[in-house]
Design an enzyme around this catalytic site. Structure first.
Site, PDB file in Angstrom:
ATOM      1  N   GLY A  16       0.088 -26.751  31.502  1.00  0.00           N
ATOM      2  CA  GLY A  16      -1.309 -26.588  31.903  1.00  0.00           C
ATOM      3  C   GLY A  16      -1.490 -26.767  33.396  1.00  0.00           C
ATOM      4  O   GLY A  16      -2.399 -27.474  33.835  1.00  0.00           O
ATOM      5  N   THR A  18      -1.828 -24.346  36.016  1.00  0.00           N
ATOM      6  CA  THR A  18      -2.304 -23.257  36.869  1.00  0.00           C
ATOM      7  C   THR A  18      -3.677 -23.548  37.462  1.00  0.00           C
ATOM      8  O   THR A  18      -4.190 -22.746  38.241  1.00  0.00           O
ATOM      9  CB  THR A  18      -2.359 -21.926  36.091  1.00  0.00           C
ATOM     10  OG1 THR A  18      -3.219 -22.072  34.947  1.00  0.00           O
ATOM     11  CG2 THR A  18      -0.967 -21.508  35.624  1.00  0.00           C
ATOM     12  N   ASN A  82       0.302 -31.960  30.234  1.00  0.00           N
ATOM     13  CA  ASN A  82      -1.076 -31.967  30.704  1.00  0.00           C
ATOM     14  C   ASN A  82      -1.962 -30.962  29.968  1.00  0.00           C
ATOM     15  O   ASN A  82      -3.179 -31.107  29.958  1.00  0.00           O
ATOM     16  CB  ASN A  82      -1.094 -31.665  32.207  1.00  0.00           C
ATOM     17  CG  ASN A  82      -2.501 -31.426  32.729  1.00  0.00           C
ATOM     18  OD1 ASN A  82      -3.286 -32.354  32.876  1.00  0.00           O
ATOM     19  ND2 ASN A  82      -2.829 -30.166  32.990  1.00  0.00           N
ATOM     20  N   SER A 135      -7.025 -39.044  28.398  1.00  0.00           N
ATOM     21  CA  SER A 135      -8.363 -39.082  28.987  1.00  0.00           C
ATOM     22  C   SER A 135      -8.980 -40.441  28.694  1.00  0.00           C
ATOM     23  O   SER A 135      -8.575 -41.132  27.759  1.00  0.00           O
ATOM     24  CB  SER A 135      -9.230 -37.971  28.376  1.00  0.00           C
ATOM     25  OG  SER A 135     -10.589 -38.125  28.737  1.00  0.00           O
ATOM     26  N   TYR A 148     -12.426 -33.795  20.238  1.00  0.00           N
ATOM     27  CA  TYR A 148     -11.769 -34.041  21.517  1.00  0.00           C
ATOM     28  C   TYR A 148     -11.434 -35.521  21.669  1.00  0.00           C
ATOM     29  O   TYR A 148     -10.314 -35.883  22.051  1.00  0.00           O
ATOM     30  CB  TYR A 148     -12.683 -33.581  22.647  1.00  0.00           C
ATOM     31  CG  TYR A 148     -12.089 -33.709  24.034  1.00  0.00           C
ATOM     32  CD1 TYR A 148     -11.210 -32.753  24.521  1.00  0.00           C
ATOM     33  CD2 TYR A 148     -12.431 -34.778  24.867  1.00  0.00           C
ATOM     34  CE1 TYR A 148     -10.671 -32.856  25.799  1.00  0.00           C
ATOM     35  CE2 TYR A 148     -11.896 -34.892  26.142  1.00  0.00           C
ATOM     36  CZ  TYR A 148     -11.020 -33.927  26.604  1.00  0.00           C
ATOM     37  OH  TYR A 148     -10.486 -34.040  27.868  1.00  0.00           O
ATOM     38  N   ILE A 181     -13.413 -36.121  36.440  1.00  0.00           N
ATOM     39  CA  ILE A 181     -12.744 -35.455  37.550  1.00  0.00           C
ATOM     40  C   ILE A 181     -13.338 -34.060  37.718  1.00  0.00           C
ATOM     41  O   ILE A 181     -13.540 -33.344  36.731  1.00  0.00           O
ATOM     42  CB  ILE A 181     -11.221 -35.338  37.297  1.00  0.00           C
ATOM     43  CG1 ILE A 181     -10.610 -36.704  36.953  1.00  0.00           C
ATOM     44  CG2 ILE A 181     -10.529 -34.700  38.489  1.00  0.00           C
ATOM     45  CD1 ILE A 181     -10.665 -37.726  38.056  1.00  0.00           C
TER      46      ILE A 181
END
Length: 249
Positions: A16, A18, A82, A135, A148, A181
């Site tokens: 992950g 990019t 990630n 997280s 999530y 973030i």
């Protein structure tokens, strides 16, 4: 022990990577001298090195990606998991399909990536380090974020249970838990819900939203020899968001 973060001669795969936090981690490893294998579904944002294009919603992707990674970099010894996604709807509207998508992309792919990676290292009798990016949602629930939150809590425990399993093989597993973030994923609502941003800025001890670059240092540290005696821990990078109960009024 060299007291620096020089990764010259080391190779890392960052999933992950990019955009957002993953891209910052990959760029920081590259700046520290590492050979970086990036991963994503497109090549946007990748500034150098190889890119492995896999959809981690595909159950066959983890093992295939690790095989390609070792073919490209036989000396690979570092892995940062990630990649993830947010697919939540309200709890009372959640379907088994949507729930499974979250668990597949956020949890299952990381588990089997690490399994395949660890098998390679053990076969080669090589030590290594792994960082699982979870997280603060793995510790604190958020409204309309049930699947999530559950997935990130699973990653926190995955960090501990895989550390227990892999430490005897010389493979250290640790975690990184970012707070709020600014990334391409979060910028959409941050640019429109200004009152909510102000609320968070009062809750965060440092008084501001974090930048993706501020997560990268922790990932490099956990993979470095400076962290050689740190195993099974999750570093929270949240500017103090989860320290206080209420925040400034």
């Amino acid at each position: 022990m060299k007291h620096n973060l020089n990764f010259t001669g080391r190779s890392v795969l960052v999933t992950g990577s990019t955009r957002g936090i993953g891209l910052s981690i990959a760029d920081s490893f590259r700046e520290a001298g590492a050979t970086v294998l990036s991963h994503g579904r497109s090549d946007r944002g990748v500034s150098g090195g190889a890119l492995l294009k896999y959809d981690l919603g595909d159950p066959s992707a983890p093992s295939a990606m690790i095989e390609e990674a070792f073919a490209l970099q036989p000396e690979l010894d570092l892995l940062v998991c990630n990649a993830g996604g947010f697919f939540d709807v309200e709890f009372l509207e959640m379907t088994p399909e949507s729930f499974h998508q979250t668990i597949q992309v956020n949890v299952q792919q990381a588990y089997f990536l690490i399994q395949t990676f660890a098998k390679k290292l053990i076969e080669k009798k090589r030590s290594g380090a792994i960082v699982i990016v979870s997280s603060t949602n793995g510790f604190h629930a958020e409204e309309a974020s049930t699947a999530y939150d559950i997935s990130k809590g699973a990653l926190v425990m995955m960090t501990r249970t895989l550390a227990l399993t892999l430490a005897p093989h010389g493979i250290r597993v640790n975690g990184l838990a970012p707070g709020l973030i600014r990334t391409p994923l979060t910028s959409g609502w941050m640019d429109t819900k200004l009152d909510l941003v102000k609320h968070y800025e009062k809750k965060i001890l440092l008084g501001r939203i974090g930048a993706s670059e501020e997560c990268a240092g922790a990932a490099l540290f956990l993979c470095s020899e400076l962290a050689s005696y740190i195993v099974g821990q999750t570093i929270v990078v949240d500017g103090g968001l989860t320290v206080g109960q209420i925040g400034k009024l």
